[in-house]
Design a protein around this motif. Structure first.
Motif, PDB file in Angstrom:
ATOM      1  N   UNK A 134      37.757  46.454  21.644  1.00 24.55           N
ATOM      2  CA  UNK A 134      36.607  46.640  20.951  1.00 24.55           C
ATOM      3  C   UNK A 134      35.216  47.060  21.947  1.00 24.55           C
ATOM      4  N   UNK A 135      34.830  46.248  22.808  1.00 28.29           N
ATOM      5  CA  UNK A 135      33.794  46.624  23.956  1.00 28.29           C
ATOM      6  C   UNK A 135      33.905  47.988  24.415  1.00 28.29           C
ATOM      7  N   UNK A 136      35.322  48.133  24.733  1.00 25.63           N
ATOM      8  CA  UNK A 136      35.688  49.332  25.613  1.00 25.63           C
ATOM      9  C   UNK A 136      35.591  50.599  24.684  1.00 25.63           C
ATOM     10  N   UNK A 137      36.137  50.461  23.397  1.00 20.76           N
ATOM     11  CA  UNK A 137      35.782  51.646  22.425  1.00 20.76           C
ATOM     12  C   UNK A 137      34.262  51.896  22.128  1.00 20.76           C
ATOM     13  N   UNK A 138      33.424  50.811  22.078  1.00 24.02           N
ATOM     14  CA  UNK A 138      32.021  51.221  21.940  1.00 24.02           C
ATOM     15  C   UNK A 138      31.489  51.911  23.038  1.00 24.02           C
TER      16      UNK A 138
ATOM     17  N   UNK B 140      43.421  53.331  18.706  1.00 25.78           N
ATOM     18  CA  UNK B 140      43.275  53.081  17.454  1.00 25.78           C
ATOM     19  C   UNK B 140      41.924  52.337  17.103  1.00 25.78           C
ATOM     20  N   UNK B 141      41.500  51.577  17.759  1.00 26.02           N
ATOM     21  CA  UNK B 141      40.411  51.027  17.913  1.00 26.02           C
ATOM     22  C   UNK B 141      39.123  51.917  17.964  1.00 26.02           C
ATOM     23  N   UNK B 142      39.372  52.860  19.088  1.00 27.22           N
ATOM     24  CA  UNK B 142      38.360  53.717  19.308  1.00 27.22           C
ATOM     25  C   UNK B 142      38.211  54.644  18.058  1.00 27.22           C
TER      26      UNK B 142
END
Ligand SMILES: *Cc1c(COP(=O)(O)O)cnc(C)c1O
Length: 491
Positions: free
Chosen positions: A205-209, A171-173
């Motif tokens: 969030x870092x992972x999604x970025x 969902x963050x991605x």
């Protein structure tokens, strides 16, 4: 032999081969009696499991760590159901964490509603294609209705849209790619765009970025106030400094309940700053956002309705089985623009589209029909018990906080906003970090309860987190007892 005769013969051969294969694959289609037998055995297994759930250890340490599964390889012929269930119990359910135990007080405690499991069963049995309204309008309507309910909870306008995804990380991605496209960021902008977060922002969030191809995006760690909440004044200063340096402030990633401490950032004040500089305002409510259901804390979420995107995990604060989180976007068109795609083989539209389709609002095409795992519990029980359970969790956490704070030589972190707080024991001598690390380890090995830890301002702190609907007052008293007794054995 004429050509016609040989064709007839070939067809007869084919039919006989077909019948042979059909007979060999017949077990794929259990009849009603077989189904009743399978389900009753699985149900007995479930009942045995649930009968002991309230006193289930939160962690089961084993030497084998489930390796027994490899001793039973996947081969050509099947096995008896009882033997298979035994393998499952010995190697899967009775090994490692017990996420359904009320004594699981680590990380963000999960659990799984029985009614939610039945929703999964119905979804799997009927296997509706939940990608498009045009193929299964009811599935799309069910998910859209649940998404609308959540959008209303946070005070979103009618134009908001959302998607049901497998978890908060996905969902963050989807929030990140929506925010990226909404701001028209291209590859060349990635090195100069800036995301504002804190040291307590979830790593998803870092992972999604990174997954979105934006790992070069500048992560600005904004300072926090004494309660570990993002400080709006420092956010404003950081944005101004970045603008002056020619950078491209892009997104504020706020938290409505951090994983470490459950703190809710001052959303309204952060929304002011984001609006002032025209930044995308994202709120990660994966753990905490749904606490808006409780009157005890609703005011803490003021401003969430101003977020451009919000993430909420039903598999946390709505207790569903794992695999259900939502992304909600205030201007729903932006979510659709970031995810919509089509292809030649999708040109047959079976029904008029009078609702948006999940496949157009998220990364999946064929997808798990996730709606029923939340819809069934909400339809059967109504919303009221969920509100009550969340209020109970908040009060249990406050109770635990006061109890632990009152014990000699205990230090506590900030007063809990929601249902998590941090504490540590300060030993008379020796290194406190080291002592508390040993304490968490000894509690895990004992297994009665489970706690996890974090680092705050460079100090090792133990987290106390309450979220299972099964956790009640007796569990909290038991946990405090275990903590005290374990300390005594370590001294
Ligand atoms: C749990 C959590 C996530 C990640 O959600 P998953 O469903 O585990 O992917 C993101 N943010 C916060 C604040 C969380 O607590």
């Amino acid at each position: 032999m004429t050509i016609r005769e040989s064709t007839v013969e070939a067809a007869a051969d084919l039919a006989s081969s077909i019948r042979k294969f059909a007979a060999e694959s017949r077990t794929l289609e259990p009849d009603a009696a077989e189904r009743r037998h399978l389900l009753s055995r699985v149900n007995e297994f479930a009942e045995d499991f649930l009968a002991g759930v309230d006193s289930r250890p939160a962690f089961i340490e084993t030497e084998h760590k489930g390796r027994g599964l490899y001793a039973s390889p996947i081969v050509e012929t099947g096995m008896d159901l009882d033997a298979v269930l035994r393998l499952f119990k010995d190697n899967v359910t009775d090994v490692g964490l017990s996420p359904v135990s009320p004594r699981f007080l680590a990380y963000i405690p999960p659990c799984s509603l029985y009614q939610g499991a039945l929703g999964d069963f119905l979804a799997a049995i009927t296997n509706q294609f939940a990608g498009y309204f045009s193929s299964c309008p009811g599935a799309a309507r069910m998910e859209n209705q649940l998404l609308r309910w959540m959008a209303d909870l946070i005070g979103y306008p009618p134009g908001a849209l959302g998607a049901m995804l497998s978890g908060g990380s996905l969902a963050i991605l989807s929030s990140v790619v929506t925010a990226r496209d909404a701001h028209g960021l291209k590859g060349r902008d990635y090195e100069t765009c800036v995301v504002y977060m804190t040291n307590l922002t979830h790593h998803a969030m870092d992972k999604a970025l990174r997954i979105a191809g934006m790992k070069e995006a500048i992560r600005r760690r904004v300072g926090m106030d004494g309660g570990f909440r993002m400080d709006p004044r420092q956010l404003d200063q950081a944005i101004r400094a970045d603008l002056a340096a020619g950078l491209r402030p892009w997104m504020v990633a706020a938290s409505a309940g951090t994983t470490d401490l459950g703190c809710v950032d001052p959303l309204d004040a952060l929304a002011d700053v984001a609006a002032r500089h025209a930044l995308w305002f994202h709120v990660d409510g994966a753990y905490g956002g749904l606490f808006i259901l409780s009157d005890l804390v609703r005011d803490k979420f003021k401003g969430i309705e101003r977020a451009d995107s919000v993430v909420l995990n039903a598999h946390k604060a709505l207790f569903t089985p794992f695999g259900l989180a939502v992304v909600l976007v205030r201007d729903g068109q932006l979510l659709q623009r970031a995810h919509f795609h089509t292809a030649n083989y999708l040109q047959d539209t079976l029904l008029e589209e009078d609702e948006v389709s999940p496949a157009d609002l998220g990364p999946e095409l064929t997808r798990n029909f996730r709606g029923p795992r939340l819809w069934l519990p909400l339809k059967l029980l109504g919303v009221a018990p969920f509100r009550a359970a969340l209020s109970e969790k908040i009060l249990l956490t406050r109770y635990a906080y006061e109890k632990i704070k009152a014990l000699p030589r205990f230090e506590v972190g900030p007063y809990p906003d929601l249902s998590v707080f941090a504490f540590r024991y300060v030993p008379e001598q020796g290194d406190a970090d080291e002592f508390n690390r040993r304490l968490v380890d000894a509690i895990r090995r004992d297994g009665t309860i489970l706690l996890s830890s974090t680092t705050l301002d460079g100090r090792y702190m133990i987290r106390f987190a309450v979220l299972s609907y099964r956790t009640h007052l007796d569990t909290i008293d038991l946990a405090i007892d275990v903590i005290r007794k374990t300390i005594a054995t370590l001294k």
